[in-house]
Structures are given as structure tokens and as C-alpha cells.
Design a protein around this motif. Structure first.
Motif, PDB file in Angstrom:
ATOM      1  N   GLU A 162       6.222  10.408  -6.462  1.00 48.19           N
ATOM      2  CA  GLU A 162       5.563   9.246  -7.062  1.00 48.19           C
ATOM      3  C   GLU A 162       6.556   8.153  -7.443  1.00 48.19           C
ATOM      4  O   GLU A 162       6.212   6.975  -7.436  1.00 48.19           O
ATOM      5  N   ASN A 163       7.772   8.530  -7.779  1.00 46.90           N
ATOM      6  CA  ASN A 163       8.759   7.563  -8.260  1.00 46.90           C
ATOM      7  C   ASN A 163       9.674   7.025  -7.166  1.00 46.90           C
ATOM      8  O   ASN A 163      10.626   6.317  -7.449  1.00 46.90           O
ATOM      9  N   THR A 164       9.388   7.384  -5.923  1.00 46.29           N
ATOM     10  CA  THR A 164      10.207   6.919  -4.810  1.00 46.29           C
ATOM     11  C   THR A 164       9.612   5.630  -4.244  1.00 46.29           C
ATOM     12  O   THR A 164       8.425   5.575  -3.923  1.00 46.29           O
ATOM     13  N   ASP A 165      10.440   4.599  -4.159  1.00 44.82           N
ATOM     14  CA  ASP A 165       9.987   3.331  -3.590  1.00 44.82           C
ATOM     15  C   ASP A 165      10.151   3.358  -2.078  1.00 44.82           C
ATOM     16  O   ASP A 165      11.098   3.932  -1.542  1.00 44.82           O
ATOM     17  N   GLY A 166       9.220   2.742  -1.389  1.00 41.67           N
ATOM     18  CA  GLY A 166       9.331   2.566   0.052  1.00 41.67           C
ATOM     19  C   GLY A 166       9.131   3.832   0.844  1.00 41.67           C
ATOM     20  O   GLY A 166       9.628   3.953   1.954  1.00 41.67           O
ATOM     21  N   LEU A 167       8.405   4.797   0.291  1.00 42.26           N
ATOM     22  CA  LEU A 167       8.146   6.038   1.000  1.00 42.26           C
ATOM     23  C   LEU A 167       7.181   5.766   2.158  1.00 42.26           C
ATOM     24  O   LEU A 167       6.125   5.174   1.968  1.00 42.26           O
ATOM     25  N   ALA A 168       7.586   6.150   3.356  1.00 44.15           N
ATOM     26  CA  ALA A 168       6.766   5.856   4.533  1.00 44.15           C
ATOM     27  C   ALA A 168       6.710   7.072   5.454  1.00 44.15           C
ATOM     28  O   ALA A 168       7.577   7.940   5.423  1.00 44.15           O
ATOM     29  N   PHE A 169       5.650   7.091   6.253  1.00 44.35           N
ATOM     30  CA  PHE A 169       5.487   8.114   7.271  1.00 44.35           C
ATOM     31  C   PHE A 169       5.174   7.423   8.577  1.00 44.35           C
ATOM     32  O   PHE A 169       4.212   6.663   8.668  1.00 44.35           O
TER      33      PHE A 169
END
Length: 138
Positions: free
Chosen positions: A91-98
Motif C-alpha cells: 500500500e505504501n509503494t508509489d508507482g506500483l505497476a503490473f
């Protein structure tokens, strides 16, 4: 005593799930839980191994619970703690993408479910391979 212990140890799992792990039918397992039949020695050992306790504890022969049965609760707490930490990190990670797209809430939930399964499998595997010098004598 065996009947109550089987029900307690099964917890939230279904009879079908436990029976499948033991390689028997649900009906047969139900007979053991309801006291209709008694399992043979090999099956008693398989049940004890499944829950990582001694056959004596399973049969209620010793009044004090073994450290291994207490470790079941500790193991669940460890998994919950690791899962909560992973969820916070996610939740606290910015820019998480798949695949180049931002992760949807459904994708995050699927990832959390996968990680829970991974944590449980890792813990189960690690229990099997405890070095002899760290094993408790029964």
C-alpha cells in the motif's frame, strides 16, 4: 478424546480438505471425528504428522499440550504478521505497476492471496527440514 482433538485441530478447514490431505474419503474422516470408527496406526501417524504433534497428544494421553501444538498457533501468528507487513509495503509503494499499468485493487488482492499461500508453503517446508541439533526430542 480423539474425536474432540480431531475437531479442534481441523479448525476452519473442512472435513473434505483434511480428508484430501490424508488421502481418504470425507465420509471416512467424518466417522473418525464422530467416534463411529477408530483410525488404524498408520492413519493415526499420518494425522499426527499433518498437525505436527505426537500420536500420544492426538489421543489425549498426555495432559500438557506439546510445544509443537503451541507452535501451530505461533505459526499462524507469524504468517499473519508477515502478511500484514507485506500488505503495508504494498500500500505504501508509489508507482506500483503490473505489465506497465498501475495495479488495480483486484490485482493487489490477488497478489496478497498468492503471498499468503507462499508464506504458508514456505513455513510448512521449513518445518520438515529442521536440522537435528535444533529438533526437540519427544
Amino acid at each position: 478424546m480423539l474425536q474432540e482433538n480431531l475437531k479442534k485441530l481441523r479448525g476452519k478447514q473442512t472435513q473434505e480438505e483434511v480428508a484430501k490431505k490424508l488421502g481418504i474419503s470425507r465420509a471416512r474422516y467424518s466417522h473418525y471425528e464422530n467416534g463411529i470408527r477408530e483410525p488404524d496406526h498408520e492413519l493415526l501417524q499420518a494425522i499426527a504428522n499433518l498437525y505436527d504433534i505426537s500420536v500420544d497428544s492426538l489421543l489425549g494421553r498426555n495432559d500438557t499440550p506439546s510445544n509443537k501444538s503451541n507452535n501451530l498457533l505461533k505459526g499462524e501468528q507469524d504468517i499473519a504478521k508477515r502478511l500484514e507487513q507485506f500488505k503495508n509495503d504494498l500500500e505504501n509503494t508509489d508507482g506500483l505497476a503490473f505489465d506497465g499499468e498501475p495495479m488495480s485493487d483486484e490485482a493487489k488482492e490477488s497478489l496478497l492471496e498468492s503471498m499468503e499461500l507462499l508464506f504458508r508453503q514456505t513455513q510448512r517446508i521449513n518445518k520438515k527440514y529442521t536440522p537435528k541439533k535444533y529438533r526437540e526430542e519427544e
